[in-house]
Motif scaffolding. Structure first.
Motif, mmCIF file in Angstrom:
data_model
loop_
_atom_site.group_PDB
_atom_site.id
_atom_site.type_symbol
_atom_site.label_atom_id
_atom_site.label_comp_id
_atom_site.label_asym_id
_atom_site.label_seq_id
_atom_site.Cartn_x
_atom_site.Cartn_y
_atom_site.Cartn_z
ATOM 1 N N THR A 1 27.471 27.004 32.366
ATOM 2 C CA THR A 1 27.953 27.319 31.023
ATOM 3 C C THR A 1 27.527 28.721 30.609
ATOM 4 O O THR A 1 28.333 29.503 30.075
ATOM 5 C CB THR A 1 27.412 26.293 30.006
ATOM 6 O OG1 THR A 1 27.816 24.980 30.392
ATOM 7 C CG2 THR A 1 27.929 26.593 28.614
ATOM 8 N N GLY A 2 26.255 29.060 30.865
ATOM 9 C CA GLY A 2 25.768 30.388 30.520
ATOM 10 C C GLY A 2 26.505 31.480 31.268
ATOM 11 O O GLY A 2 26.848 32.523 30.688
ATOM 12 N N ALA A 3 26.788 31.250 32.560
ATOM 13 C CA ALA A 3 27.509 32.247 33.346
ATOM 14 C C ALA A 3 28.936 32.420 32.836
ATOM 15 O O ALA A 3 29.447 33.549 32.735
ATOM 16 C CB ALA A 3 27.521 31.834 34.814
ATOM 17 N N GLY A 4 29.590 31.298 32.502
ATOM 18 C CA GLY A 4 30.958 31.373 31.996
ATOM 19 C C GLY A 4 31.042 32.116 30.677
ATOM 20 O O GLY A 4 31.949 32.940 30.463
ATOM 21 N N ILE A 5 30.103 31.834 29.774
ATOM 22 C CA ILE A 5 30.081 32.514 28.473
ATOM 23 C C ILE A 5 29.819 34.007 28.659
ATOM 24 O O ILE A 5 30.457 34.864 28.006
ATOM 25 C CB ILE A 5 29.002 31.892 27.569
ATOM 26 C CG1 ILE A 5 29.381 30.455 27.176
ATOM 27 C CG2 ILE A 5 28.759 32.752 26.340
ATOM 28 C CD1 ILE A 5 30.564 30.364 26.253
ATOM 29 N N ALA A 6 28.898 34.368 29.539
ATOM 30 C CA ALA A 6 28.567 35.776 29.765
ATOM 31 C C ALA A 6 29.756 36.535 30.358
ATOM 32 O O ALA A 6 30.046 37.672 29.953
ATOM 33 C CB ALA A 6 27.354 35.880 30.687
ATOM 34 N N CYS A 7 30.459 35.906 31.309
ATOM 35 C CA CYS A 7 31.635 36.555 31.906
ATOM 36 C C CYS A 7 32.750 36.739 30.875
ATOM 37 O O CYS A 7 33.420 37.779 30.838
ATOM 38 C CB CYS A 7 32.145 35.733 33.087
ATOM 39 S SG CYS A 7 31.033 35.710 34.508
ATOM 40 N N ALA A 8 32.942 35.729 30.023
ATOM 41 C CA ALA A 8 33.953 35.832 28.968
ATOM 42 C C ALA A 8 33.579 36.920 27.962
ATOM 43 O O ALA A 8 34.452 37.655 27.469
ATOM 44 C CB ALA A 8 34.110 34.489 28.267
ATOM 45 N N SER A 9 32.289 37.044 27.654
ATOM 46 C CA SER A 9 31.829 38.084 26.732
ATOM 47 C C SER A 9 32.155 39.470 27.293
ATOM 48 O O SER A 9 32.622 40.361 26.563
ATOM 49 C CB SER A 9 30.318 37.960 26.500
ATOM 50 O OG SER A 9 29.985 36.708 25.947
#
Length: 428
Positions: free
Chosen positions: A312-320
């Motif tokens: 989840t953290g990786a997905g949010i960071a990539c989307a950011s």
């Protein structure tokens, strides 16, 4: 030396499962297993993790079990207690079962329905359903800037908490004397309480990140954070999942992590937004953290939860990073701060509700599709039979990629795909 011995006695006292059982009784929770030992001041010896789980499984059949004639006073007294328990069937809750392991516990009787539902709500504030609804709601309807930083803190707090559990390897409070009101996380170790950690990190980080950025009274934000934290922490004792020591340690550990990471939060967020290679670095780092951080002596939900959090953290960071590169969802300029809370109108409520419901449906569909794809694919790649999905999901080769990819996709969808859909539908 005297001070050290007093501290050791205090820690043992706080770890005593009988104190958990007393708190449960005070709140109206009674186990209906037969032969429950009376609560005394003596502490219950801790057993190895797997042995304690087997003991809990063996208790399942020992529920208000005897109606045969009694021959002495003690037996007549026991019979009267059992008859009293039988009269409480309307309040008796069915055996809880862990949907991942099939593990179940004893039945229990609830004498205070209000506290039962209150603490059930409190414990849900640290479960997946809450995360997959609260974070997106805050992201889509309130403040994406705060939400992405809040998720960074949540990822580090939960990751370190889960790893610490599997390093210390303390067992859950034994049953009896404790009543297992919840069973889902019973296969995990106990110290520290990650529910207490998230129940501390989320409200207090939310308060620190929003106060001064949004216009609201200081005392309101502080009281909300305190009540949220207290409810989550006490709910874990009520559920029979943690000792008092586990909860206190989780609270203090979370505060320590927040103090250490708070100064670095600005650096981490700027790196996620502006570095061209941030997505590759983040995905690799989170994968490595999930693979090499710890090993399990027996399967529990902690490994999958850790992969879920890191994904989840990786997905949010990539989307950011992608949002920043494309100029989407820009942060408001400093000159507009602090932001005023808008007037609550019918139109605003309808628009927020529509965004939330549509977005959550998209996330749930995304999660279901990714689970349906990744589990069989991982089984095929690693030559693991997938006739029994439950057993297949417990294999590290399946569990880590399935959880990481699925929830990484969910996180990316929440912060990038769903807002794009909102713009297309004029819901931004």
């Amino acid at each position: 030396m005297e001070l050290v011995s007093q501290l050791v006695r205090l820690l043992r006292d706080l770890q005593d499962p009988h104190k958990v059982a007393r708190f449960q009784q005070l709140c109206g929770v009674r186990g209906s297993f037969a032969g429950q030992p009376s609560l005394s001041n003596g502490s219950c010896p801790r057993q190895p993790h797997q042995e304690r789980t087997d003991e809990a499984d063996g208790l399942r059949g020992r529920i208000v079990e005897s109606h045969s004639p009694q021959v002495n006073g003690t037996d007549r007294e026991t019979s009267a207690i059992r008859q009293e328990d039988s009269s409480d069937l309307a309040k008796q809750k069915p055996r809880r079962r862990n949907s991942l392991t099939g593990e179940g516990g004893q039945e229990f009787v609830i004498d205070n329905a209000f506290l039962y539902y209150l603490f059930t709500f409190g414990t849900e504030l640290g479960n997946e359903l809450f995360y997959i609804t609260f974070f997106p709601f805050f992201m889509w309807n309130i403040d994406a800037y705060v939400s992405r930083r809040l998720i960074v803190i949540w990822v580090w707090v939960m990751y370190l908490g889960q790893c610490t559990k599997d390093i210390i390897r303390w067992s859950r409070p034994p049953s009896p004397p404790v009543v297992k009101v919840e069973m889902f996380y019973n296969s995990e170790y106990s110290m520290p309480s990650t529910h207490a950690m998230s129940g501390t990190a989320i409200p207090f980080s939310l308060f620190l990140l929003t106060y001064g950025r949004w216009q609201y009274p200081f005392i309101f934000g502080l009281l909300l954070a305190l009540c949220w934290c207290f409810l989550v922490c006490t709910s874990r004792i009520y559920m029979g999942m943690h000792s008092i020591l586990d909860v206190i340690a989780g609270f203090l550990y979370s505060i320590l992590i927040m103090v250490i990471f708070q100064p670095a939060l600005e650096i981490i967020d700027n790196f996620n937004l502006t570095c061209t290679y941030a997505p590759l670095i983040i995905i690799s780092l989170h994968l490595a953290m999930g693979l090499f951080s710890f090993t399990l002596d027996t399967w529990s939900t902690s490994r999958g939860d850790t992969a879920e959090i890191l994904g989840t953290g990786a997905g949010i960071a990539c989307a950011s990073n992608l949002n920043y590169m494309l100029g989407l969802m820009p942060d408001p300029p400093v000159s507009l701060l602090p932001l005023a809370v808008p007037a609550i109108t019918t139109g605003l409520v309808v628009k927020c509700g529509t965004r939330f419901l549509l977005g959550v449906v998209i996330l749930l569909v995304t999660r279901a599709i990714m689970k349906a794809i990744t589990i069989p694919l991982a089984c095929r790649i690693f030559h693991i039979p997938c006739d029994d999905i439950r057993k297949a999901r417990q294999r590290m080769e399946v569990e880590l990629p399935y959880r990481y990819i699925t929830y990484g996709t969910v996180g990316f969808t929440a912060l990038f795909v769903v807002p794009v859909i909102f713009r297309v539908l004029n819901l931004s």
